[in-house]
Design a protein around this motif. Structure first.
Motif, PDB file in Angstrom:
ATOM      1  N   GLY A  18      -4.124 -13.298  16.274  1.00 37.88           N
ATOM      2  CA  GLY A  18      -2.590 -13.505  15.985  1.00 37.88           C
ATOM      3  C   GLY A  18      -2.016 -14.379  14.851  1.00 37.88           C
ATOM      4  N   GLY A  19      -0.717 -14.892  14.729  1.00 40.66           N
ATOM      5  CA  GLY A  19      -0.333 -15.833  14.019  1.00 40.66           C
ATOM      6  C   GLY A  19      -0.303 -15.098  12.603  1.00 40.66           C
ATOM      7  N   ILE A  20      -0.479 -13.862  12.473  1.00 42.33           N
ATOM      8  CA  ILE A  20      -0.402 -13.172  11.094  1.00 42.33           C
ATOM      9  C   ILE A  20       0.920 -12.465  10.972  1.00 42.33           C
ATOM     10  CG2 ILE A  20      -1.410 -11.175   9.655  1.00 42.33           C
ATOM     11  CD1 ILE A  20      -3.965 -11.654  11.476  1.00 42.33           C
ATOM     12  N   GLU A  21       1.414 -12.692   9.825  1.00 44.09           N
ATOM     13  CA  GLU A  21       3.040 -12.092   9.404  1.00 44.09           C
ATOM     14  C   GLU A  21       2.917 -11.009   8.539  1.00 44.09           C
ATOM     15  OE1 GLU A  21       6.822 -13.868   7.361  1.00 44.09           O
ATOM     16  OE2 GLU A  21       5.659 -15.251   8.656  1.00 44.09           O
ATOM     17  N   ILE A  22       3.477  -9.982   8.933  1.00 39.39           N
ATOM     18  CA  ILE A  22       3.608  -8.988   8.010  1.00 39.39           C
ATOM     19  C   ILE A  22       4.973  -8.858   7.251  1.00 39.39           C
ATOM     20  CG2 ILE A  22       3.455  -6.364   7.731  1.00 39.39           C
ATOM     21  CD1 ILE A  22       1.784  -6.271  10.345  1.00 39.39           C
ATOM     22  N   ASN A  23       4.879  -8.842   5.922  1.00 43.84           N
ATOM     23  CA  ASN A  23       6.131  -8.403   5.094  1.00 43.84           C
ATOM     24  C   ASN A  23       6.223  -7.174   4.290  1.00 43.84           C
ATOM     25  OD1 ASN A  23       7.145 -11.154   5.727  1.00 43.84           O
ATOM     26  ND2 ASN A  23       5.659 -12.361   4.451  1.00 43.84           N
ATOM     27  N   PHE A  24       7.359  -6.609   4.492  1.00 42.20           N
ATOM     28  CA  PHE A  24       7.428  -5.547   3.940  1.00 42.20           C
ATOM     29  C   PHE A  24       8.231  -5.748   2.766  1.00 42.20           C
ATOM     30  CE2 PHE A  24       6.849  -4.234   8.310  1.00 42.20           C
ATOM     31  CZ  PHE A  24       5.758  -3.209   8.014  1.00 42.20           C
ATOM     32  N   PHE A  25       7.537  -5.481   1.226  1.00 42.91           N
ATOM     33  CA  PHE A  25       8.363  -5.616   0.171  1.00 42.91           C
ATOM     34  C   PHE A  25       9.799  -4.645   0.088  1.00 42.91           C
ATOM     35  CE2 PHE A  25       8.879  -4.505  -4.533  1.00 42.91           C
ATOM     36  CZ  PHE A  25       9.568  -5.542  -4.892  1.00 42.91           C
ATOM     37  N   GLN A  26       8.947  -3.202   0.419  1.00 43.16           N
ATOM     38  CA  GLN A  26      10.101  -2.104   0.515  1.00 43.16           C
ATOM     39  C   GLN A  26       9.595  -1.337   1.675  1.00 43.16           C
ATOM     40  OE1 GLN A  26      10.156   0.164  -3.143  1.00 43.16           O
ATOM     41  NE2 GLN A  26      11.478   1.425  -2.558  1.00 43.16           N
ATOM     42  N   LYS A  27      10.526  -1.024   2.485  1.00 40.86           N
ATOM     43  CA  LYS A  27       9.973  -0.015   3.891  1.00 40.86           C
ATOM     44  C   LYS A  27      11.239   0.917   3.982  1.00 40.86           C
ATOM     45  CE  LYS A  27       9.060  -0.350   8.517  1.00 40.86           C
ATOM     46  NZ  LYS A  27       8.886  -1.218   9.817  1.00 40.86           N
ATOM     47  N   GLU A  28      11.064   2.215   3.567  1.00 37.50           N
ATOM     48  CA  GLU A  28      11.772   3.184   3.496  1.00 37.50           C
ATOM     49  C   GLU A  28      11.557   4.297   4.731  1.00 37.50           C
ATOM     50  OE1 GLU A  28      14.315   3.529   1.234  1.00 37.50           O
ATOM     51  OE2 GLU A  28      13.685   1.772   0.094  1.00 37.50           O
ATOM     52  N   PRO A  29      12.735   4.941   5.068  1.00 38.20           N
ATOM     53  CA  PRO A  29      12.528   5.836   6.354  1.00 38.20           C
ATOM     54  C   PRO A  29      11.608   7.168   5.658  1.00 38.20           C
ATOM     55  CG  PRO A  29      14.664   5.933   5.484  1.00 38.20           C
ATOM     56  CD  PRO A  29      14.183   4.924   4.603  1.00 38.20           C
ATOM     57  N   PHE A  30      11.092   7.757   6.548  1.00 38.04           N
ATOM     58  CA  PHE A  30      10.270   8.979   6.042  1.00 38.04           C
ATOM     59  C   PHE A  30      11.242  10.188   5.417  1.00 38.04           C
ATOM     60  CE2 PHE A  30       8.726  13.245   7.066  1.00 38.04           C
ATOM     61  CZ  PHE A  30       7.467  13.278   6.387  1.00 38.04           C
ATOM     62  N   ILE A  31      10.709  10.436   4.248  1.00 41.79           N
ATOM     63  CA  ILE A  31      11.143  11.521   3.464  1.00 41.79           C
ATOM     64  C   ILE A  31      10.526  12.692   3.327  1.00 41.79           C
ATOM     65  CG2 ILE A  31      12.432  12.347   1.423  1.00 41.79           C
ATOM     66  CD1 ILE A  31      13.510   9.492   1.419  1.00 41.79           C
ATOM     67  N   GLY A  32      10.428  13.837   3.844  1.00 43.41           N
ATOM     68  CA  GLY A  32       9.730  14.821   3.803  1.00 43.41           C
ATOM     69  C   GLY A  32       9.161  15.088   2.354  1.00 43.41           C
ATOM     70  N   MET A  39       0.963  -1.010   0.009  1.00 45.45           N
ATOM     71  CA  MET A  39       0.016  -0.139  -0.127  1.00 45.45           C
ATOM     72  C   MET A  39       0.889   1.083   0.041  1.00 45.45           C
ATOM     73  SD  MET A  39      -1.342   0.585   3.732  1.00 45.45           S
ATOM     74  CE  MET A  39      -1.982  -1.260   4.159  1.00 45.45           C
ATOM     75  N   ARG A  40       0.457   2.378  -0.725  1.00 52.42           N
ATOM     76  CA  ARG A  40       1.085   3.491  -0.646  1.00 52.42           C
ATOM     77  C   ARG A  40       0.477   4.646   0.642  1.00 52.42           C
ATOM     78  NH1 ARG A  40       3.014   6.405  -6.219  1.00 52.42           N
ATOM     79  NH2 ARG A  40       4.197   8.067  -4.968  1.00 52.42           N
ATOM     80  N   ILE A  41       1.564   4.961   1.385  1.00 46.96           N
ATOM     81  CA  ILE A  41       0.858   5.835   2.395  1.00 46.96           C
ATOM     82  C   ILE A  41       1.164   7.473   2.189  1.00 46.96           C
ATOM     83  CG2 ILE A  41       0.898   6.147   4.986  1.00 46.96           C
ATOM     84  CD1 ILE A  41       1.997   3.275   5.044  1.00 46.96           C
ATOM     85  N   ALA A  42       0.150   7.937   2.531  1.00 45.55           N
ATOM     86  CA  ALA A  42       0.072   9.590   2.251  1.00 45.55           C
ATOM     87  C   ALA A  42       1.364  10.234   3.310  1.00 45.55           C
ATOM     88  CB  ALA A  42      -1.057  10.214   2.847  1.00 45.55           C
ATOM     89  N   ILE A  43       2.004  11.194   2.944  1.00 50.61           N
ATOM     90  CA  ILE A  43       3.051  11.713   3.580  1.00 50.61           C
ATOM     91  C   ILE A  43       2.719  12.257   4.901  1.00 50.61           C
ATOM     92  CG2 ILE A  43       4.214  12.106   1.530  1.00 50.61           C
ATOM     93  CD1 ILE A  43       3.463  15.227   1.609  1.00 50.61           C
ATOM     94  N   THR A  44       1.255  12.511   5.125  1.00 55.77           N
ATOM     95  CA  THR A  44       0.922  13.314   6.387  1.00 55.77           C
ATOM     96  C   THR A  44       0.627  12.191   7.371  1.00 55.77           C
ATOM     97  OG1 THR A  44      -1.531  12.892   5.472  1.00 55.77           O
ATOM     98  CG2 THR A  44      -0.322  15.224   4.992  1.00 55.77           C
ATOM     99  N   VAL A  45       0.859  10.769   6.968  1.00 55.01           N
ATOM    100  CA  VAL A  45       0.459   9.679   8.094  1.00 55.01           C
ATOM    101  C   VAL A  45       1.808   9.442   8.764  1.00 55.01           C
ATOM    102  CG1 VAL A  45       0.127   7.116   8.248  1.00 55.01           C
ATOM    103  CG2 VAL A  45      -1.279   8.728   6.445  1.00 55.01           C
ATOM    104  N   ASP A  46       1.437   9.185  10.055  1.00 55.33           N
ATOM    105  CA  ASP A  46       2.688   8.959  11.119  1.00 55.33           C
ATOM    106  C   ASP A  46       2.792   7.212  10.935  1.00 55.33           C
ATOM    107  OD1 ASP A  46       4.292   7.972  13.185  1.00 55.33           O
ATOM    108  OD2 ASP A  46       3.220   9.249  14.669  1.00 55.33           O
ATOM    109  N   VAL A  47       3.812   6.909  10.137  1.00 51.05           N
ATOM    110  CA  VAL A  47       4.254   5.635   9.536  1.00 51.05           C
ATOM    111  C   VAL A  47       4.346   4.749  10.677  1.00 51.05           C
ATOM    112  CG1 VAL A  47       4.672   6.170   7.296  1.00 51.05           C
ATOM    113  CG2 VAL A  47       6.596   6.104   8.816  1.00 51.05           C
TER     114      VAL A  47
END
Length: 60
Positions: free
Chosen positions: A25-39, A1-9
């Protein structure tokens, strides 16, 4: 999903993890790409690229 820049990630990720736990529980979250916040790009005099674009547009 793409998240708006105004969201506290950090808070958003915590909310999703909390939902996963609430779902049983028992649900796994995988990040294909996870970048730090860039303004967002500043559209003011501190951005030389923006100044060049603005000047060209103003001349038109």
């Amino acid at each position: 999903m793409r998240i708006a820049i105004t969201v506290d990630v950090v808070a958003f990720e915590k909310q999703i993890r909390d939902w996963c736990e609430e779902a049983g529980g028992g649900i796994e979250i995988n990040f294909f790409q996870k970048e730090p916040f860039i303004g967002p790009t500043k559209l003011d005099d501190s951005n030389p690229y923006w100044l060049a674009v603005k000047t060209a547009i103003d001349e038109l």
